[in-house]
Design an enzyme around this catalytic site. Structure first.
Site, short mmCIF file in Angstrom:
data_model
loop_
_atom_site.label_atom_id
_atom_site.label_comp_id
_atom_site.label_asym_id
_atom_site.label_seq_id
_atom_site.Cartn_x
_atom_site.Cartn_y
_atom_site.Cartn_z
N ALA A 78 59.33 45.04 38.19
CA ALA A 78 60.25 46.00 38.92
C ALA A 78 60.70 46.82 37.70
O ALA A 78 61.04 46.36 36.90
CB ALA A 78 61.69 45.24 39.20
N VAL A 79 60.88 48.26 37.99
CA VAL A 79 61.37 49.82 37.41
C VAL A 79 63.10 49.66 38.07
O VAL A 79 62.54 49.90 38.95
CB VAL A 79 60.00 50.10 36.98
CG1 VAL A 79 60.50 51.79 35.99
CG2 VAL A 79 59.42 49.42 36.89
N GLU A 111 50.70 39.02 42.62
CA GLU A 111 49.79 39.52 44.50
C GLU A 111 50.97 40.36 44.70
O GLU A 111 51.94 40.69 43.91
CB GLU A 111 51.13 38.02 45.11
CG GLU A 111 50.36 36.66 45.43
CD GLU A 111 50.32 35.77 44.35
OE1 GLU A 111 51.52 36.13 43.88
OE2 GLU A 111 49.53 35.02 44.10
N ASN A 116 52.13 48.44 49.05
CA ASN A 116 52.74 48.96 48.42
C ASN A 116 51.61 49.96 47.27
O ASN A 116 50.80 49.20 46.41
CB ASN A 116 53.67 48.04 47.16
CG ASN A 116 54.56 48.99 46.16
OD1 ASN A 116 53.83 49.94 45.18
ND2 ASN A 116 54.63 48.10 45.40
N TYR A 123 46.96 48.30 39.43
CA TYR A 123 46.94 47.48 39.19
C TYR A 123 45.59 47.72 39.11
O TYR A 123 44.45 47.25 37.98
CB TYR A 123 47.13 45.88 39.64
CG TYR A 123 48.97 45.85 39.93
CD1 TYR A 123 49.32 45.58 38.69
CD2 TYR A 123 49.44 45.31 41.58
CE1 TYR A 123 50.61 45.49 38.65
CE2 TYR A 123 50.56 44.92 41.11
CZ TYR A 123 51.60 45.36 39.78
OH TYR A 123 52.91 44.92 40.16
#
Length: 164
Positions: A78-79, A111, A116, A123
């Protein structure tokens, strides 16, 4: 913007939890679960701080790689909202992939929420391929998880410096 990446510790928990809850909302991990992840011998968590401001955590990521395992799993990434779309997610994933290689993993799994597409695209750009879908995996939102896999290329040692 440039960041410094370092190993996370339980001292970073409040910062990680703040990003976790603002990013994932109803899917957010609890403080107890994150504390357990940070303390586990089977995990490797990192945080990103702006260069010169080590007290500000702007992103974090976690990897599970049990000893002697050939498979690793990116647990979470997370950012902070104010630094999204600046390349920090890519930096964090690459750092986890480097650690997975160091620990002997040959494959990395993750996952990602089916809703999203930005994360899925990141990825895919890094070489992950979709291998499955887990229906309703993310609760309570009932959102599918896209399972992705990356086969790690073996580390190739470079030439020795100073050798003739």
């Amino acid at each position: 913007m440039t960041w410094q990446i370092r190993r996370a510790s339980v001292a970073d928990l409040a910062h990680i939890l703040a990003i976790e809850t603002s990013t994932f909302g109803s899917d957010a991990w609890s403080a107890d679960l994150l504390r357990s992840e940070l303390a586990s011998a089977n995990t490797y968590y990192i945080v990103a701080t702006p260069v010169g401001a080590p007290e500000i955590v702007e992103g974090y990521a976690g990897l599970m790689v049990p000893p002697r395992a050939e498979e690793a799993d990116i647990q979470t990434i997370a950012v902070a909202a104010e630094v999204r779309r600046m390349g920090l997610g890519r930096i964090l994933v690459r750092a986890l992939l480097s650690e997975a290689r160091k620990r002997g993993a040959k494959q990395v799994f993750l996952e990602v929420r089916a809703d999203n597409p930005g994360a899925q695209a990141l990825y895919a750009e890094l070489g992950f391929e979709e291998i499955a879908v887990r229906p309703g995996y993310y609760q309570p939102d009932n959102v599918d998880a896209v399972v992705m896999k990356l086969v790690l290329a073996p580390r190739v040692p470079g030439p020795a410096v100073g050798v003739q």
